[in-house]
Design an enzyme around this catalytic site. Structure first.
Site, PDB file in Angstrom:
ATOM      1  N   HIS A 227       0.789  -1.227   0.000  1.00 51.56           N
ATOM      2  CA  HIS A 227       0.000   0.000   0.000  1.00 51.56           C
ATOM      3  C   HIS A 227       0.825   1.282   0.000  1.00 51.56           C
ATOM      4  O   HIS A 227       0.363   2.300  -0.495  1.00 51.56           O
ATOM      5  CB  HIS A 227      -1.055  -0.063   1.095  1.00 51.56           C
ATOM      6  CG  HIS A 227      -2.140  -0.982   0.658  1.00 51.56           C
ATOM      7  ND1 HIS A 227      -2.110  -2.325   0.930  1.00 51.56           N
ATOM      8  CD2 HIS A 227      -3.181  -0.770  -0.146  1.00 51.56           C
ATOM      9  CE1 HIS A 227      -3.132  -2.895   0.323  1.00 51.56           C
ATOM     10  NE2 HIS A 227      -3.804  -1.976  -0.336  1.00 51.56           N
ATOM     11  N   GLU A 469      -9.963 -12.157  -7.144  1.00 48.03           N
ATOM     12  CA  GLU A 469      -8.613 -12.025  -6.581  1.00 48.03           C
ATOM     13  C   GLU A 469      -8.242 -13.225  -5.726  1.00 48.03           C
ATOM     14  O   GLU A 469      -7.181 -13.253  -5.116  1.00 48.03           O
ATOM     15  CB  GLU A 469      -8.476 -10.717  -5.807  1.00 48.03           C
ATOM     16  CG  GLU A 469      -9.553 -10.431  -4.788  1.00 48.03           C
ATOM     17  CD  GLU A 469      -9.418  -9.037  -4.166  1.00 48.03           C
ATOM     18  OE1 GLU A 469      -8.406  -8.362  -4.391  1.00 48.03           O
ATOM     19  OE2 GLU A 469     -10.339  -8.651  -3.431  1.00 48.03           O
ATOM     20  N   ASP A 493      -3.795  -9.297  -5.199  1.00 51.91           N
ATOM     21  CA  ASP A 493      -4.136 -10.396  -4.296  1.00 51.91           C
ATOM     22  C   ASP A 493      -4.122 -11.739  -5.008  1.00 51.91           C
ATOM     23  O   ASP A 493      -3.804 -12.759  -4.386  1.00 51.91           O
ATOM     24  CB  ASP A 493      -5.503 -10.146  -3.648  1.00 51.91           C
ATOM     25  CG  ASP A 493      -5.373  -9.204  -2.459  1.00 51.91           C
ATOM     26  OD1 ASP A 493      -4.516  -9.471  -1.593  1.00 51.91           O
ATOM     27  OD2 ASP A 493      -6.092  -8.193  -2.406  1.00 51.91           O
ATOM     28  N   CYS A 540      -7.825  -4.440 -12.245  1.00 49.63           N
ATOM     29  CA  CYS A 540      -7.462  -3.228 -11.501  1.00 49.63           C
ATOM     30  C   CYS A 540      -6.242  -3.427 -10.601  1.00 49.63           C
ATOM     31  O   CYS A 540      -5.965  -2.603  -9.735  1.00 49.63           O
ATOM     32  CB  CYS A 540      -8.651  -2.721 -10.689  1.00 49.63           C
ATOM     33  SG  CYS A 540      -9.241  -3.887  -9.457  1.00 49.63           S
TER      34      CYS A 540
HETATM   35  C1  PEP Z   1      -5.886  -6.197  -6.009  1.00 47.67           C
HETATM   36  O1  PEP Z   1      -5.840  -7.031  -5.103  1.00 47.67           O
HETATM   37  O2  PEP Z   1      -5.315  -6.350  -7.107  1.00 47.67           O
HETATM   38  C2  PEP Z   1      -6.608  -4.935  -5.819  1.00 47.67           C
HETATM   39  C3  PEP Z   1      -6.751  -4.072  -6.800  1.00 47.67           C
HETATM   40  O3  PEP Z   1      -7.090  -4.659  -4.583  1.00 47.67           O
HETATM   41  P1  PEP Z   1      -6.184  -4.129  -3.357  1.00 47.67           P
HETATM   42  O4  PEP Z   1      -4.826  -3.794  -3.901  1.00 47.67           O
HETATM   43  O5  PEP Z   1      -6.889  -2.968  -2.794  1.00 47.67           O
HETATM   44  O6  PEP Z   1      -6.171  -5.307  -2.426  1.00 47.67           O
HETATM   45 MG    MG Z   2      -7.178  -6.899  -3.466  1.00 46.82          MG
END
Ligand code: PEP
Ligand code: MG
Length: 621
Positions: A227, A469, A493, A540
């Site tokens: 993050h 995911e 994920d 995404c």
């Molecule tokens: C992912 O897991 O690719 C995603 C876009 O969600 P996050 O990164 O918020 O877990």
């Molecule tokens: Mg995710």
């Protein structure tokens, strides 16, 4: 992507760490000539920055240096007296817990207790406070630094003196901790532009930096999909993550060059290195500006196939940025950021106002609101989450939402109300079973009914989609296509769960590759299933913002990608440079590869020469 995701973690040190690197006041660069140290990490967010470091967790840099009025001096003396007692009590408690076999160590702690009252130290502290009118923390910090400086030179040669210098540092550190309170929050206020260095930055830490002049981030842990990197890219702040010994090597006030394009951090850079970094920074900014100026060109392949590019946002303010960068809507709004860094949960009205603002900013383009993905590495203290050995495999995202339906309904109602203001879609994270999707659909129906009963406006049909995911959901995509109205592949994920590598694992970061053929096959499988069953599929995960990966994804059949807004112009440019046929041919060969390395070599061979400027992030690469 190879060199941007695969960070070596070794440190090439031209000089061992020096204890003489005591904290300098943050207002100055340390320009005295020293040999540069190069630390290698992972390029988390592009850009190059030069500036002074602020090391979080380094207690010497965690307080404000303020002058006090004469009337405040007695209170500051009292604080120092109390800090001495607190520090002595802590040391006594540590000593009392030591087994008798460690009597020698216990004796050292006794000595430290006495040193906390050392007259030389206190004389200096008193001078700083009474004559120079410096607050207690500042006085202790400077007094300690001055005494330590007396040992300089001799300490390099004499082990005894070196140890005494350590003692002074230790004692001052305990005093400062007692003064600032160990549990103080990490909310950072910068008085001047600085580079933030920390072991880790939580989403809350990073979000709190939005209004601060942070030049760059350097963290000991993290990967490209952690993050810190996601937030840094969203905020367009250069970042190097996974620099294992950043905290040990960097001191507050050290001048740094942070190269978020190569994943390198230079401590004490030479003038030439600084000049070079500034030039690279200029080149990168000029390059980004040039791409941005082409943002309204259509996103089509060289043979005219349209590819939709949307934005991922974490903070409401980013919605404007998204439109500005040419996004065709918001493909992922990570609503969990609304729950982080606060003591109470956001209420329905508060959430509604935020969603409505985003929807209106982007309208008539669509906005995909993802229900909260809390748990795993996204911790929100307002939820009483159980302590689990493996939080990523525990009560996270939709699992938590279904355990606390009342909290979930608050969010769903706010989303339903926001649908009155534009094209809203709702997306569920971390779905593993059809039962979860059915439960969410039932609760959404309930939320709609509650909003309707109050006479509030909403859109009759709100598409309900899901993240793919978890490998279980990917394998069952044909079945889920009957439950969900759209899919969004969350490769951050998916890589974590399919390859069994914690997405925050630094030692395994290089293996956690979205180019692993296992991941590519899952993506292909989901895309095919979605197409066959009339369920639109987008992606995404962070790989969408990499030019090589984006071209590969188009070849695998994806026609919609969502990424941090800042990457959109670059990805659009990459897509415009090749035909669908070329992309499909490369994807076919990638699916037949036996390893991530083989896929990366294929992409480097076939695509890198054409995308070299985009990969380097520099115009004349
Ligand atoms: C992912 O897991 O690719 C995603 C876009 O969600 P996050 O990164 O918020 O877990
Ligand atoms: Mg995710």
């Amino acid at each position: 992507m190879a060199d941007r995701t695969k960070g070596a973690t070794s440190q090439v040190g031209a000089r061992p760490p020096s204890l003489g690197d005591v904290s300098a006041p943050p207002s100055s660069f340390d320009l005295e000539p020293r040999e540069a140290i190069i630390l290698k990490g992972i390029a988390g967010s592009p850009g190059v920055a030069v500036g002074p470091a602020l090391v979080l967790g380094d207690v010497r840099s965690s307080f404000i240096r303020r002058h006090v009025r004469s009337s405040q001096i007695p209170a500051e003396f009292e604080r120092i007296k109390n800090a001495v007692s607190t520090a002595q009590r802590t040391l006594r408690e540590v000593g009392a817990r030591m087994p008798s076999a460690m009597r020698e160590a216990s004796a050292i702690l006794d000595a430290y207790q006495l040193m906390l009252e050392d007259p030389t130290l206190h004389e200096r502290i008193h001078y700083k406070l009474k004559i120079e009118r410096k607050c207690a923390e500042w006085a202790v910090s400077e007094a300690g630094e001055e005494i330590v400086a007396l040992f300089d030179g001799a300490a390099e040669r004499d082990v005894y003196i070196l140890e005494r210098r350590h003692d002074i540092e230790f004692v001052c550190d305990r005093l400062l901790r007692a003064l600032v309170g160990e549990d103080r929050s990490r909310a950072v206020r910068l008085e001047e532009p600085m580079i933030i260095v920390a072991r880790d930055l939580s989403p809350a830490d990073t979000a709190s930096m939005v209004r601060e002049p942070a030049l760059a981030f350097v963290t000991c842990v993290g990967t490209r999909t952690s993050h810190t990197s996601i937030m840094a890219r969203a905020l367009e702040i250069p970042a190097v993550v996974g620099v294992a010994d950043a905290i040990d090597q960097i001191r507050t006030g050290n001048t740094l060059v942070v190269d978020g394009l190569t994943g390198e951090v230079f401590i004490h850079p030479s003038e030439e290195m600084i000049r070079d970094a500034r030039q690279r920074s200029e080149q990168h900014l000029a390059f980004a500006r040039r791409l941005l100026s082409a943002r309204h060109k259509p996103c089509i392949t060289a043979d005219g196939v349209p590819i939709e590019l949307k934005a991922n946002v974490e903070l409401p303010a980013e919605a404007i940025l998204a439109v500005d960068h040419g996004a065709q809507g918001i493909g992922l709004y990570r609503t969990e950021f609304l729950y982080i860094d606060r003591t109470t949960q956001p209420g329905e009205d508060e959430q509604y106002e935020v969603y409505r603002a985003i929807v209106e900013a982007v309208s008539p383009q669509p906005v995909t609101l993802r229900t909260f993905d809390i748990g795993g590495d996204k911790f929100a203290s307002t939820f009483q989450l159980p302590a689990e050995m493996n939080p990523a495999l525990g009560l996270r995202a939709v699992r938590l939402a279904l355990k606390q339906p009342e909290v979930f309904l608050v969010q769903l109602r706010a989303m339903v109300r926001a649908s009155a203001h534009g094209d809203v879609r709702i997306m569920v994270p971390m779905v593993t079973s059809v039962h979860e999707m059915r439960e969410v659909r039932r609760l959404l129906g309930q939320a709609i009914e509650q909003v309707r009963a109050r006479g509030q406006a909403y859109e009759e049909h709100i598409p309900l989609g899901m993240m793919i995911e978890v490998p279980a959901a990917a394998i069952m995509a044909d079945v889920f296509a009957r439950e969900a109205e759209f899919f969004s592949l969350g490769t951050n994920d998916l890589v974590q769960y399919a390859l069994a590598i914690d997405r925050a694992s630094q030692p395994l970061a290089a293996q956690a590759s979205p180019f692993d053929p296992a991941i590519l096959r899952l993506i292909k499988f989901v895309t095919n299933a979605g197409n066959e069953h009339g369920c639109p599929v987008s992606l995404c995960g962070a790989m969408a913002s990499d030019p090589l990966a984006a071209c590969l994804l188009v070849g695998l059949g994806l026609r919609e990608l969502s990424m941090e807004a800042a990457a959109i112009p670059e990805i659009k440019e990459a897509v415009r440079r090749l035909t669908l046929q070329e992309a499909e041919s490369i994807a076919q060969r990638a699916l037949a590869c036996d390893s991530a390395d083989a896929v990366e070599e294929l992409l480097a061979r076939e695509l890198a020469p054409r995308l070299i400027d985009l990969l380097a992030g520099l115009a004349d690469a």
